[in-house]
Design an enzyme around this catalytic site. Sequence first.
Site, PDB file in Angstrom:
ATOM      1  N   HIS A  39       4.153  33.608 -89.105  1.00  0.00           N
ATOM      2  CA  HIS A  39       4.242  32.935 -90.469  1.00  0.00           C
ATOM      3  C   HIS A  39       3.167  33.590 -91.199  1.00  0.00           C
ATOM      4  O   HIS A  39       3.566  33.800 -92.572  1.00  0.00           O
ATOM      5  CB  HIS A  39       3.811  31.504 -90.106  1.00  0.00           C
ATOM      6  N   GLN A  77      12.964  37.927 -90.007  1.00  0.00           N
ATOM      7  CA  GLN A  77      14.211  38.435 -89.263  1.00  0.00           C
ATOM      8  C   GLN A  77      14.339  37.826 -87.950  1.00  0.00           C
ATOM      9  O   GLN A  77      15.417  37.723 -87.216  1.00  0.00           O
ATOM     10  CB  GLN A  77      13.896  39.910 -89.133  1.00  0.00           C
ATOM     11  N   HIS A  90       1.872  30.492 -86.676  1.00  0.00           N
ATOM     12  CA  HIS A  90       1.316  31.605 -85.527  1.00  0.00           C
ATOM     13  C   HIS A  90       1.253  32.895 -86.691  1.00  0.00           C
ATOM     14  O   HIS A  90       1.759  32.827 -87.908  1.00  0.00           O
ATOM     15  CB  HIS A  90       2.218  32.089 -84.595  1.00  0.00           C
ATOM     16  N   SER A  94       6.809  32.362 -81.760  1.00  0.00           N
ATOM     17  CA  SER A  94       7.437  31.413 -82.113  1.00  0.00           C
ATOM     18  C   SER A  94       6.674  30.040 -81.937  1.00  0.00           C
ATOM     19  O   SER A  94       6.006  29.877 -80.917  1.00  0.00           O
ATOM     20  CB  SER A  94       8.774  31.335 -81.275  1.00  0.00           C
ATOM     21  N   SER A  95       6.931  29.133 -82.552  1.00  0.00           N
ATOM     22  CA  SER A  95       6.320  27.885 -82.431  1.00  0.00           C
ATOM     23  C   SER A  95       6.578  27.046 -81.293  1.00  0.00           C
ATOM     24  O   SER A  95       5.841  26.351 -80.654  1.00  0.00           O
ATOM     25  CB  SER A  95       6.499  26.919 -83.552  1.00  0.00           C
ATOM     26  N   GLN A  97      17.997  19.163 -89.628  1.00  0.00           N
ATOM     27  CA  GLN A  97      18.470  20.626 -88.870  1.00  0.00           C
ATOM     28  C   GLN A  97      18.345  20.449 -87.494  1.00  0.00           C
ATOM     29  O   GLN A  97      18.673  21.610 -86.793  1.00  0.00           O
ATOM     30  CB  GLN A  97      17.589  21.819 -89.529  1.00  0.00           C
TER      31      GLN A  97
HETATM   32  P1  AMP Z   1       9.760  28.169 -88.704  1.00  0.00           P
HETATM   33  O1  AMP Z   1       8.449  27.514 -88.835  1.00  0.00           O
HETATM   34  O2  AMP Z   1      10.237  28.578 -87.266  1.00  0.00           O
HETATM   35  O3  AMP Z   1      10.828  27.479 -89.527  1.00  0.00           O
HETATM   36  O4  AMP Z   1       9.633  29.560 -89.518  1.00  0.00           O
HETATM   37  C1  AMP Z   1       9.475  29.933 -90.842  1.00  0.00           C
HETATM   38  C2  AMP Z   1       9.552  31.186 -91.154  1.00  0.00           C
HETATM   39  O5  AMP Z   1       8.855  31.991 -90.181  1.00  0.00           O
HETATM   40  C3  AMP Z   1      11.105  31.610 -91.251  1.00  0.00           C
HETATM   41  O6  AMP Z   1      11.257  32.510 -92.314  1.00  0.00           O
HETATM   42  C4  AMP Z   1      11.154  32.394 -89.848  1.00  0.00           C
HETATM   43  O7  AMP Z   1      12.036  33.472 -89.607  1.00  0.00           O
HETATM   44  C5  AMP Z   1       9.701  33.120 -90.093  1.00  0.00           C
HETATM   45  N1  AMP Z   1       9.135  33.476 -88.713  1.00  0.00           N
HETATM   46  C6  AMP Z   1       9.133  32.733 -87.522  1.00  0.00           C
HETATM   47  N2  AMP Z   1       8.764  33.408 -86.379  1.00  0.00           N
HETATM   48  C7  AMP Z   1       8.506  34.623 -86.954  1.00  0.00           C
HETATM   49  C8  AMP Z   1       8.040  35.871 -86.073  1.00  0.00           C
HETATM   50  N3  AMP Z   1       7.492  36.141 -84.784  1.00  0.00           N
HETATM   51  N4  AMP Z   1       7.984  37.146 -86.957  1.00  0.00           N
HETATM   52  C9  AMP Z   1       7.946  36.753 -88.351  1.00  0.00           C
HETATM   53  N5  AMP Z   1       8.447  35.838 -89.006  1.00  0.00           N
HETATM   54  C10 AMP Z   1       8.453  34.770 -88.270  1.00  0.00           C
END
Ligand code: AMP
Length: 288
Positions: free
Chosen positions: A42, A155, A39, A194-195, A66
């Site tokens: 990312h 964050q 999204h 969020s995914s 994880q």
């Molecule tokens: P994930 O795919 O959920 O493991 O996230 C990959 C990276 O993207 C991690 O460093 C997350 O903290 C970051 N991330 C996820 N959601 C957001 C968001 N809404 N805003 C900024 N960074 C994000």
Amino acid sequence: MVLFKKSEDLSKWIETQRRLTPSEQFFSMGFVPTMGALHQGHISLIEASKAENDLTVCSIFVNPTQFNDTKDFEKYPATIETDIEKLEAAGCDVLFLPAVSEIYPQGTQLLKHYNLGFLETVLDGKFRPGHFQGVCQVVERLLQIVKPTQLYLGQKDYQQCMVISKLIDLMGWGNKMKINICPTLREADGLAMSSRNMRLNKDDRIKAVAIYQCLNHLKENIKPGNLQYLKEKAFKKLEQNGFKPDYINIADAYSLEEIVNWDGHQKPVALIAAFLNEVRLIDNMLLG
Ligand code: AMP
């Protein structure tokens, strides 16, 4: 964008790029590890990396080690074709898309254990046993393959950022790689991107904004003194909106130790994890 599935091919290709750079010692490479279903949050990390580096590498890998909940792992959204389109549109240079056997050639049993101390005993460490061990296992392996000069994290995963900082110390990489923590991107109503939001049904998507509203309420109403009442109020608000909260906590932003009585000077962060039906959402906000 160049796509790699084999770690050895990626490492070799990166090494060649490094050697081809006229001033090799200044070669900079940003790395954005993700689990896909990308999204704009990312993509903001990709953009931050692109602005500061010669090369930007993104990885998409849903790390089995994880997930403490197999259902959560099995239902994790996968949208690889649109992910690739989004990365290309953002100008990402490299996508690493490994299979589990590439990341864990010896299998996923008997992996290294990391001494994360207090960090692993609270919040998501407490509610998702083993989760941060899995995070460290995958991040160390990815870093050893990519060897970036800068790492970009969101964050949104506040405690994970602290765990990864600790991992970097344990790896002795403190001086050779910089960690950049980028702001949380939100939907128009404030829900943190969020995914997992893709898994919310229409009603729950509307209710989900209550997490952000609670965080804002905590930010606007925090006063020196005991914080119990404020947290209880937030807990009730989430329950009224159909959530089953794992925790609502206000902690020291640097140590994550719970703040029971706020002195008005300590830097607080509010952190929430809560289920809406089967979907677990997390968010946080710096207060004070
Ligand atoms: P994930 O795919 O959920 O493991 O996230 C990959 C990276 O993207 C991690 O460093 C997350 O903290 C970051 N991330 C996820 N959601 C957001 C968001 N809404 N805003 C900024 N960074 C994000």
